[in-house]
Design an enzyme around this catalytic site. Structure first.
Site, PDB file in Angstrom:
ATOM      1  N   ASN A 209       3.872  18.758   9.313  1.00 47.45           N
ATOM      2  CA  ASN A 209       2.539  18.601   8.732  1.00 47.45           C
ATOM      3  C   ASN A 209       1.879  17.365   9.331  1.00 47.45           C
ATOM      4  O   ASN A 209       2.451  16.713  10.211  1.00 47.45           O
ATOM      5  CB  ASN A 209       2.619  18.513   7.209  1.00 47.45           C
ATOM      6  CG  ASN A 209       3.586  17.430   6.763  1.00 47.45           C
ATOM      7  OD1 ASN A 209       3.400  16.260   7.049  1.00 47.45           O
ATOM      8  ND2 ASN A 209       4.651  17.838   6.072  1.00 47.45           N
ATOM      9  N   ASP A 278       7.213  22.393   3.388  1.00 47.85           N
ATOM     10  CA  ASP A 278       7.636  23.217   2.257  1.00 47.85           C
ATOM     11  C   ASP A 278       8.491  24.410   2.655  1.00 47.85           C
ATOM     12  O   ASP A 278       9.176  24.999   1.825  1.00 47.85           O
ATOM     13  CB  ASP A 278       6.408  23.732   1.492  1.00 47.85           C
ATOM     14  CG  ASP A 278       5.658  22.595   0.809  1.00 47.85           C
ATOM     15  OD1 ASP A 278       6.326  21.639   0.389  1.00 47.85           O
ATOM     16  OD2 ASP A 278       4.434  22.669   0.714  1.00 47.85           O
ATOM     17  N   PHE A 323       3.345  12.448  -5.383  1.00 52.05           N
ATOM     18  CA  PHE A 323       2.017  12.515  -4.771  1.00 52.05           C
ATOM     19  C   PHE A 323       1.545  13.964  -4.749  1.00 52.05           C
ATOM     20  O   PHE A 323       2.357  14.891  -4.645  1.00 52.05           O
ATOM     21  CB  PHE A 323       2.054  11.953  -3.352  1.00 52.05           C
ATOM     22  CG  PHE A 323       1.821  10.465  -3.289  1.00 52.05           C
ATOM     23  CD1 PHE A 323       0.765   9.946  -2.562  1.00 52.05           C
ATOM     24  CD2 PHE A 323       2.650   9.591  -3.965  1.00 52.05           C
ATOM     25  CE1 PHE A 323       0.543   8.575  -2.508  1.00 52.05           C
ATOM     26  CE2 PHE A 323       2.446   8.224  -3.918  1.00 52.05           C
ATOM     27  CZ  PHE A 323       1.377   7.718  -3.189  1.00 52.05           C
TER      28      PHE A 323
END
Length: 397
Positions: A209, A278, A323
């Site tokens: 990411n 993820d 977060f």
């Protein structure tokens, strides 16, 4: 960051003494009031006038200099300083301080000091490794003096080994650490995750990411400056890790989970600021030998949910902050995450808001607790980190 702070630099005889001119200049740029004390031997490597020009203050060498305006200067400087750094700290000066000998301006001032005193040994490798020198260093540690370990490398004398003065940035950060912030996290153990994880598709490609790690690194530095013992579990990032922090580098989400799992029981505070990939490939085979890998159909499965694990296995005394980075329904999604993960606080932002999210030096954060929502304006990431730590401390006290 050092506005209003009085810093005393002690410079003893050694070839590395010239580096202290840059240290003095860097401290002045941080708005510190810098005073320099030199040993007589140090003046053979750099002049007092150099430091006077850089700091705007008198440089002290002789304890009995009759032209001094300050009353009993070795006492006045020692008792009024916010931090005292001796670098390079020669074997001679280390031995004197360790044994209470005060026969020059520098050693007499150190003995009168009420502030944190930091020594950065620098000398020939054989001198540094001498058992007497090492014994004196250990004695100083027992007396609560902070010692900055010498670096290894090629030395001015031609030998190679331990004995180099660390980089000027390390010395300046040691001073900032000593006096820039109130030590309201002293004695607390904090684990922070930061950066991006990577999940391998094949030997060449991976899923990741856009996380740069800036927010997590800012949290680690601010927590360190406030006295915490910080462990930073870091994924991929191109920024330099904060100094005086225990950094554990990882690659995958599995790596991060295992480090967190093995260390979180010792922590008072856990902040998961990392952007974990993820999903990971679950059918990876090296088919490139048989056919081109770009034609492969890759199936994905979820990676380990670190935050859920922490919420399920936490102790009653731990504070856990996660977060949340959203593009829509930020408050609703973050509140659901707070409840589902069984944690104490979510630091949330909307990636569509200008100045927030990945890659920026600023952030626009909303702190979400079960009974409170705090919207922060656009701030530097270090300012945001301080606000997050402020809220954590207020809820733990």
């Amino acid at each position: 960051m050092l506005t209003g702070k009085k810093i005393v630099l002690g410079v003893s005889g050694g070839i590395a003494a010239y580096k202290m001119a840059n240290v003095a200049s860097m401290l002045v740029k941080l708005h510190a009031n810098v005073h320099v004390i030199m040993t007589e031997n140090a003046t053979h490597f750099i002049t007092p006038e150099t430091f006077e020009t850089l700091t705007g203050n008198r440089c002290y060498v002789d304890t009995f200099d009759r032209s001094m305006e300050m009353h009993v200067p070795h006492v006045s400087l020692g008792t009024s300083a916010d931090a005292f750094l001796i670098a390079p700290a020669s074997a001679d000066v280390i031995g004197k301080i360790a044994n209470g000998i005060a026969n020059d301006m520098l050693t007499t001032t150190v003995l009168a000091a009420l502030c944190p005193v930091i020594l950065s040994p620098s000398m020939n490798v054989h001198m540094y490794e001498n058992k007497i020198v090492q014994s004196n260093i250990e004695k100083l540690k027992q007396y609560d003096y902070e010692i900055i370990e010498a670096d290894e490398g090629y030395l001015a004398c031609g030998d190679t080994g331990k004995g180099k003065l660390p980089k000027e940035e390390v010395l300046v950060e040691a001073i900032v650490k000593a006096c820039a912030k109130e030590k309201d996290l002293a004695g607390k153990n904090i684990l922070i995750t930061a950066g991006a994880t990577k999940e391998a598709i094949d030997p060449v490609r991976f899923i990741t990411n856009h996380s740069t790690g800036k927010m997590g690194y800012a949290l680690a530095r601010m927590a360190m400056l406030r006295g915490a013992n910080v462990t930073l579990v870091s994924g991929a990032t191109s920024i330099e890790p904060p100094k005086f922090v225990n950094v554990i580098n990882i690659t995958s989400a599995k790596d991060m989970f295992e480090v967190v799992r093995d260390n979180f029981c010792k922590q008072d505070i856990i902040i998961k600021a990392a952007a974990v990939a993820d999903y990971k490939p679950c059918n990876v085979v090296d088919e490139k030998i048989k056919k081109k890998s770009e034609n492969m159909s890759i199936q994905l499965e979820r990676t380990t949910d670190i935050l859920s694990y922490l919420g399920e296995n936490r102790t009653s005394k731990q504070f856990i902050c996660g977060f949340s980075m959203e593009t829509e329904n930020m408050l609703e999604n973050s509140k659901n995450k707070l409840e589902k993960k069984k944690i104490d606080m979510i630091a949330a932002n909307n990636l569509k808001v200008e100045g927030a999210g990945f890659g920026t030096d600023t952030n626009v954060m909303t702190l979400i607790l079960k009974d409170e929502i705090i919207e922060l304006p656009i701030m530097s990431k270090e300012e945001v980190a301080d606000k997050i730590l402020d809220k954590i401390i207020s809820r733990m006290n």
